[in-house]
Design an enzyme around this catalytic site. Structure first.
Site: not given
Ligand SMILES: Cc1cc2nc3c(=O)[nH]c(=O)nc-3n(C[C@H](O)[C@H](O)[C@H](O)COP(=O)(O)OP(=O)(O)OC[C@H]3O[C@@H](n4cnc5c(N)ncnc54)[C@H](O)[C@@H]3O)c2cc1C
Length: 390
Positions: A244, A248, A369
């Site tokens: 999915c 998107a 995404e």
């Molecule tokens: C406005 C908004 C709408 C959203 N809508 C949805 C939705 O409808 N449904 C849904 O399920 N989610 C949704 N999300 C969530 C979004 O998909 C997540 O915020 C995103 O996947 C990142 O996860 P996190 O915020 O927990 O960051 P984290 O995963 O904690 O990442 C923090 C930092 O660490 C880095 N990082 C993570 N893993 C690694 C790695 N292995 N190596 C190096 N760097 C790494 C990341 O790139 C980032 O810079 C939404 C987010 C926002 C802001």
């Protein structure tokens, strides 16, 4: 002085589209300009979005699940869907988010992995914008690594009982149906949850400085009891939600270029009108270097989007190619929004112009995404064969 060209003319972009694609794109552009643009700054400032009213309009326009076949969906090509995303995001990323989550996440999950009963029950109403969907994958402690999810689904007789918390869920508080991913005994499974089910709640997340014209929520599941038929039968394991997300992301490749185009058109027009020292800001070489460099990136981003659209329409696009498009186009779009803001000077920080709104919105688009870093890791793995996520 010669007549200025548009960005589209500079790259002869319409020569890559057929007449039907151009007609649909223009219809979506008109809808976005007439029905959304006049209100968007106000909605952004107030942090509200009239989702139901908008969804019905978008449903009549035919853009909800427009790349899906049957069940009231328009059955358009991926490229046409991308063009619609581009025009909606040219007005605001929040509107494209609404459409992406409804069509590419919630509807796609039900269409692709759902039972015939689930499809019949939800898709026609969702395509018409009469039912709103959301997609719950991210959790407070698991974003980039959804495989760590703690939300769980346990059997109780024939029923399922779900517990857990999802975070950052677009459309959550206004949704009629939530597609929620949870850990079951045999791996990650998807569930179609009517949001009126006891134990389900979706408090809205406030104080966002990005995507303010978009509803973002937490989903709380406390002993949510569902019949056996609520599970998506066609999805087992993380490949379900990741499939999915790939849909998107594809829309974002186009959409982010809409935001970039809107910023650059605004900056060009502003520079033409603004007099600094003794002539128009557009007549200074520094401004023209900025405009030329940004135009090159907008053109390249469109070409990449169109190319990936054609590959997808042939059934040939691979996830690492979608990652390449999402990484490049969102990264360039946010850089363009910031550079355009400099051309507008102090006026650039107000909601009178769309630029700071796009720049702020693109901060979310850069993160959701799949973050830029996650897409770099996907591309790195494809090119080196080495997985560097852990
Ligand atoms: C406005 C908004 C709408 C959203 N809508 C949805 C939705 O409808 N449904 C849904 O399920 N989610 C949704 N999300 C969530 C979004 O998909 C997540 O915020 C995103 O996947 C990142 O996860 P996190 O915020 O927990 O960051 P984290 O995963 O904690 O990442 C923090 C930092 O660490 C880095 N990082 C993570 N893993 C690694 C790695 N292995 N190596 C190096 N760097 C790494 C990341 O790139 C980032 O810079 C939404 C987010 C926002 C802001």
């Amino acid at each position: 002085m010669s007549d200025p060209q548009t960005l589209s003319q500079l790259f002869a972009l319409d020569s890559l589209l057929d007449t039907e694609e151009i007609a649909i794109r223009d219809t979506v552009r008109r809808f976005a300009e007439e029905r959304i643009r006049p209100h968007i700054a106000e909605w952004f400032e107030a942090a509200v979005l009239p989702v139901r009213e908008l969804a019905e309009g978008l449903g009549e326009l035919g853009v909800l699940g427009m790349h899906l076949e049957g069940y009231g969906c328009a059955g358009m090509s991926a490229t046409t869907y991308g063009l619609a995303c581009l025009e909606l995001e040219a007005v605001d990323s929040g509107i494209r988010s609404l459409v992406s989550v409804q069509g590419s996440l919630a509807m796609y999950a039900i269409h692709h992995y759902g039972s015939e009963d689930q499809r019949q029950e939800w898709l026609p109403r969702m395509a018409a914008g009469k039912a709103i969907g959301c997609f719950g994958l991210t959790e407070p402690d698991f974003g980039s690594n959804p495989g760590g999810m703690r939300t769980n689904a346990k059997r109780d007789g024939d029923d399922w009982v779900l517990n857990g918390t999802k975070m950052w869920i677009t459309n959550g508080s206004v949704a009629d149906v939530a597609v929620v991913w949870a850990r079951a005994d045999d791996g990650v499974r998807g569930f179609v949850i009517p949001t009126a089910t006891p134990g389900f709640s979706a408090p809205e997340i406030k104080n966002k400085m990005s995507l303010r014209a978009s509803v973002t929520s937490e989903l709380v599941l406390e002993d949510v009891r569902l019949p056996a038929s609520a599970m998506l039968p066609g999805a087992k394991g993380l490949s379900g939600p990741l499939g999915c997300l790939n849909e998107a992301r594809f829309g974002i490749i186009f959409g982010s270029m809409g935001a970039a185009r809107d910023c650059l058109e605004t900056a060009i027009s502003y520079a033409q009108d603004r007099q600094v020292f003794d002539k128009s800001l557009a007549a200074y070489q520094i401004t023209q270097v900025k405009i030329a460099d940004m135009a090159v990136e907008v053109g390249k981003g469109h070409l990449l989007a169109y190319h990936l659209g054609r590959l997808k329409d042939r059934g040939d696009v691979r996830p690492e190619q979608v990652s390449t498009g999402k990484l490049n186009n969102v990264r360039e779009a946010i850089a363009i929004a910031r550079e355009c803001r400099t051309i507008l000077g102090a006026n650039g920080i107000t909601l009178e112009y769309p630029v700071i709104r796009h720049a702020n919105n693109l901060e979310s688009v850069l993160t959701y995404e799949g973050t830029s870093e996650v897409h770099q890791l996907v591309i790195g793995k494809a090119l080196t064969g080495e997985e560097a996520f852990r």
